[in-house]
Design an enzyme around this catalytic site. Structure first.
Site, mmCIF file in Angstrom:
data_model
loop_
_atom_site.group_PDB
_atom_site.id
_atom_site.type_symbol
_atom_site.label_atom_id
_atom_site.label_comp_id
_atom_site.label_asym_id
_atom_site.label_seq_id
_atom_site.Cartn_x
_atom_site.Cartn_y
_atom_site.Cartn_z
ATOM 1 N N CYS A 1 3.079 41.261 7.252
ATOM 2 C CA CYS A 1 2.179 41.130 8.408
ATOM 3 C C CYS A 1 0.970 42.056 8.350
ATOM 4 O O CYS A 1 0.090 41.970 9.216
ATOM 5 C CB CYS A 1 2.960 41.393 9.690
ATOM 6 S SG CYS A 1 4.515 40.494 9.775
ATOM 7 N N LYS B 1 -1.716 37.804 20.084
ATOM 8 C CA LYS B 1 -0.685 36.940 19.489
ATOM 9 C C LYS B 1 -0.082 35.977 20.499
ATOM 10 O O LYS B 1 0.423 34.917 20.130
ATOM 11 C CB LYS B 1 0.413 37.791 18.841
ATOM 12 C CG LYS B 1 0.007 38.454 17.539
ATOM 13 C CD LYS B 1 1.176 39.210 16.910
ATOM 14 C CE LYS B 1 0.810 39.766 15.538
ATOM 15 N NZ LYS B 1 -0.188 40.852 15.612
ATOM 16 N N PHE C 1 6.804 44.300 8.284
ATOM 17 C CA PHE C 1 8.134 44.476 7.718
ATOM 18 C C PHE C 1 7.994 45.211 6.385
ATOM 19 O O PHE C 1 7.038 44.998 5.639
ATOM 20 C CB PHE C 1 8.798 43.111 7.472
ATOM 21 C CG PHE C 1 9.439 42.512 8.704
ATOM 22 C CD1 PHE C 1 9.620 43.234 9.865
ATOM 23 C CD2 PHE C 1 9.874 41.198 8.688
ATOM 24 C CE1 PHE C 1 10.219 42.681 10.982
ATOM 25 C CE2 PHE C 1 10.469 40.621 9.796
ATOM 26 C CZ PHE C 1 10.640 41.370 10.943
ATOM 27 N N GLU D 1 5.132 50.685 19.228
ATOM 28 C CA GLU D 1 3.677 50.773 19.111
ATOM 29 C C GLU D 1 3.081 51.545 20.290
ATOM 30 O O GLU D 1 2.185 52.375 20.114
ATOM 31 C CB GLU D 1 3.067 49.380 19.016
ATOM 32 C CG GLU D 1 1.569 49.395 18.766
ATOM 33 C CD GLU D 1 0.998 48.037 18.392
ATOM 34 O OE1 GLU D 1 -0.166 47.990 17.935
ATOM 35 O OE2 GLU D 1 1.720 47.026 18.539
ATOM 36 N N HIS E 1 1.689 34.611 15.830
ATOM 37 C CA HIS E 1 1.692 35.635 14.782
ATOM 38 C C HIS E 1 1.421 34.943 13.451
ATOM 39 O O HIS E 1 2.266 34.239 12.928
ATOM 40 C CB HIS E 1 3.051 36.336 14.759
ATOM 41 C CG HIS E 1 3.101 37.544 13.895
ATOM 42 N ND1 HIS E 1 2.208 37.788 12.882
ATOM 43 C CD2 HIS E 1 3.960 38.612 13.892
ATOM 44 C CE1 HIS E 1 2.505 38.934 12.288
ATOM 45 N NE2 HIS E 1 3.549 39.450 12.892
ATOM 46 N N HIS F 1 -0.744 45.413 17.306
ATOM 47 C CA HIS F 1 0.077 44.493 16.529
ATOM 48 C C HIS F 1 0.851 43.609 17.501
ATOM 49 O O HIS F 1 0.926 42.395 17.314
ATOM 50 C CB HIS F 1 1.010 45.270 15.605
ATOM 51 C CG HIS F 1 1.684 44.405 14.585
ATOM 52 N ND1 HIS F 1 0.975 43.604 13.712
ATOM 53 C CD2 HIS F 1 2.999 44.188 14.308
ATOM 54 C CE1 HIS F 1 1.820 42.939 12.936
ATOM 55 N NE2 HIS F 1 3.056 43.270 13.285
#
Length: 402
Positions: free
Chosen positions: A162, A326, A390, A305, A331, A294
């Protein structure tokens, strides 16, 4: 070090097939997430996504091109056409020799993988098309982009889940800032919305069946999207000399690794990336007015976050705006940072901060100004764009109003 500015932008995503359409949708808080439309969707537990609708590849590309262009490459070329037209750069001579492409993608030609696995394992075919490998390889889009626009300099693909787009754009920024090239084409593209692509993500159990609700206490997972965003990064004096329309300036970046867990995010890793971007840009926390988060809509990401933002920005954390788009476009995995950079450009250039739609319930672990549900007018001089992947890989870009 050279100053680096953005002189061209293009996109295709679930909100719109152009930058103006996408920004209008962001201002309106439009949701581009809807029912998925592809083969065997009834076999999936997850049936929604930020799918690009109304896109007909057959009308844009000829038969020979279709044998070489996976959907993620098609998206790249469509977005690049808009970006290059806006930038107005002609790549010839020394400029062409040194200019290149750095793109982000997590999966590359996922649809091509999916189609050909079906052909071999389900339909029992013993042969596949000779161009399957060049069609599905992760660098296909970057290579086709370089060929179309005569870009003969550093050209490669970054694949860091990502964070792919932010890593790619960071590298393009470095190449121009260091003086290696006067201009680079960069961004990201992704198209995982096919049966196998969604089925794989289902296994992680981080997907929502109904909506993406970043920072909301009742959030229940992420929603996949697809599309691309492409930008022209150009050396400031070069752009100024030719009278280019400058969208914003890229002033810093940072990349960190959590070095802790393959899927669980780390507050420390995210915080070090944001702090590093501020330091590289030569600005302090109080100068930042907006963060494009994010903000995946998962329980773990959003609270981690927000905690990282609170650590880095201290008392100023309560004064800055942080939103996740998002919830509108989904996403986009490896392309997500590229599409989200458009929200930062809009905040800096137009003074409009995109909202976090779908916000329903206050979460004390996400107690920041997340610009819930409605866009907001504000004067923004500096913005950050966060991407946390990830594998614990983090990439943050810092941008400045010009």
């Amino acid at each position: 070090m050279n100053r680096v500015v953005i002189t061209g932008a293009g996109t295709i995503n679930a909100l719109g097939h152009t930058v103006p359409a996408t920004l209008d949708a962001m201002k309106e808080g439009h949701c581009g997430i809807s029912d998925l439309e592809f083969r065997d969707v009834d076999r999936l537990a997850i049936k929604i996504g930020g799918q690009v609708k109304g896109f007909e590849a057959e009308g844009r590309f000829n038969r020979q091109q279709m044998t070489l262009y996976d959907r993620f490459t098609q998206f790249t070329l469509v977005a690049a056409e808009e970006a290059m037209a806006q930038a107005g750069l002609e790549f010839v001579g020394e400029l062409a020799a040194k200019a290149g492409v750095v793109l982000g993608t997590a999966g590359g030609g996922v649809s091509t993988w999916d189609d050909n696995y079906r052909a071999v394992y389900e339909e029992g075919k013993n042969r596949v098309h000779p161009f399957v490998v060049p069609k599905l390889m992760n660098n296909a889009a970057a290579s086709h982009l370089s060929m179309k626009y005569n870009l003969k300099g550093p050209t490669f693909t970054v694949s860091t889940a990502c964070a792919s787009s932010n890593h790619a754009m960071s590298q393009a920024f470095q190449i121009v800032r260091s003086g290696m090239s006067k201009a680079m084409v960069t961004g990201g593209s992704e198209s995982m919305l096919c049966f196998g692509g969604v089925k794989a993500w289902e296994g992680l159990r981080v997907m929502s069946k109904d909506a993406c609700r970043p920072f909301s206490a009742n959030r229940n997972g992420m929603v996949q999207g697809e599309g691309a965003a492409i930008f022209v990064f150009e050396e400031y004096e070069h752009a100024k000399a030719r009278g280019a329309d400058i969208l914003c300036e890229v002033v810093g970046f940072a990349m960190t690794s959590d070095a802790s867990d393959i899927v669980m995010p780390s507050k420390q890793g995210a915080a070090r990336a944001m702090s590093g971007a501020l330091q590289d840009a030569g600005i302090n926390a109080g100068q930042v007015g907006y963060i494009n988060a994010h903000g995946t809509g998962t329980a773990a990401n959003d609270k981690t976050e927000c905690a990282a933002v609170a650590d880095v920005f201290g008392p100023h954390a309560d004064k800055l705006m942080i939103s996740s788009t998002k919830a509108m476009h989904g996403h986009l995995i490896g392309a997500t940072g590229a599409v989200e950079l458009l929200a930062c450009i809009m905040a800096l250039r137009e003074g409009v901060v995109a909202p976090t739609i779908g916000y329903q319930e206050f979460d004390p672990e996400c107690a920041l100004d997340v610009v819930p549900n409605d866009a907001r007018e504000a004067k923004i001089d500096f913005a950050l764009s966060n991407a946390f992947a990830f594998g614990g890989l983090n990439a943050v870009l810092a941008l400045k109003k010009v």
